[in-house]
Write an enzyme that holds these catalytic residues in place. Structure first.
Site, PDB file in Angstrom:
ATOM      1  N   CYS A   1     -10.746 -22.955 -20.366  1.00 46.91           N
ATOM      2  CA  CYS A   1      -9.939 -22.014 -20.625  1.00 46.91           C
ATOM      3  C   CYS A   1     -10.350 -20.458 -20.989  1.00 46.91           C
ATOM      4  CB  CYS A   1      -8.935 -22.634 -21.397  1.00 46.91           C
ATOM      5  SG  CYS A   1      -8.341 -24.092 -20.883  1.00 46.91           S
TER       6      CYS A   1
ATOM      7  N   CYS B   1     -10.710 -25.095 -25.362  1.00 53.43           N
ATOM      8  CA  CYS B   1     -10.994 -25.569 -24.131  1.00 53.43           C
ATOM      9  C   CYS B   1     -11.893 -24.576 -23.479  1.00 53.43           C
ATOM     10  CB  CYS B   1      -9.674 -25.696 -23.249  1.00 53.43           C
ATOM     11  SG  CYS B   1     -10.152 -25.820 -21.683  1.00 53.43           S
TER      12      CYS B   1
END
Length: 235
Positions: A167, A164
């Site tokens: 993230c 991600c």
């Protein structure tokens, strides 16, 4: 001079027309609408654009695995009928959006992208198939999680994943806050892939997700990227 101006206007119109046509070719649908469209489409072309490892664990019924990050993506995708609808999905929607753009560039006429990917699909309790339970990492149980958030301090849970992008962009300052505020707040990063059962049970449908708890009760939640400055306001 007039001819040059006319030519510029003509080129601008053509450019905007092409842009509009590409955008029109791609529709991003919520899970239930996507499922209904799949159901009502005769012999749908359904592409799971994640890695083979992700596909092996679980995927949508009748989906073919065509990894968007593989060097042969275009070659494999070219084997499908460009005149018929093609459906794409990934984990949370980022890679499938890239795949949809690529397919549009290749000349596919009707492309449907799953909003929120298979995570949001699961959160809506829609069916998946061919789950290889030997490769599923269940991770933390709901009882363990309840113990984790039951504290005399605030608790921040950051659901994340190595694949991600947002993230990973947030990771440095989340770790910094974890050390800086350790006496006031407990900050825990949980990998969504390592804690699959917990994520599905809590109906986490996108990453990154941050949840703040006080006395075991949720007081704030954020889905998607957030700056350090904005996050500090909620701590």
């Amino acid at each position: 001079m007039k001819s040059k101006l006319f030519l510029l206007l003509l080129l601008s119109c053509l450019f905007l027309s092409c842009q509009g046509q590409t955008a029109k070719n791609i529709q991003t649908l919520d899970p239930k609408t996507y499922a209904e469209k799949l159901k009502t489409t005769e012999k749908p072309q359904l592409l799971d654009v994640r890695t083979p490892q992700e596909y092996e664990v679980e995927h949508l019924e009748n989906a073919d695995n065509v990894n968007i990050n593989s060097a042969d993506f275009a070659t494999k995708a070219a084997q499908y009928d460009k005149t018929k609808p093609v459906f794409v999905y990934c984990k949370v929607g980022g890679r499938s959006a890239q795949a949809a753009d690529k397919l549009a560039e290749m000349g596919f006429k009707e492309i449907y992208n799953l909003d929120g990917g298979i995570m949001k699909w699961s959160a809506n309790n829609l069916p998946k198939t061919s789950q290889n339970t030997q490769n599923v990492k269940t991770g933390m149980t709901s009882d363990d999680f309840q113990k984790l958030i039951t504290s005399d301090k605030k608790v921040l849970i950051n659901f994340t994943a190595v694949w991600c992008g947002p993230c990973q962009k947030m990771k440095p300052y989340v770790l910094k806050l974890q050390e800086e505020l350790k006496d006031q707040i407990k900050i825990v990063r949980l990998d969504a892939d390592e804690n699959k059962a917990l994520v599905e049970g809590m109906k986490i449908d996108g990453l990154p997700t941050i949840i703040v708890y006080e006395n075991g009760k949720e007081v704030w939640r954020n889905l998607g990227y957030i700056t350090e400055e904005e996050l500090r306001k909620h701590l």
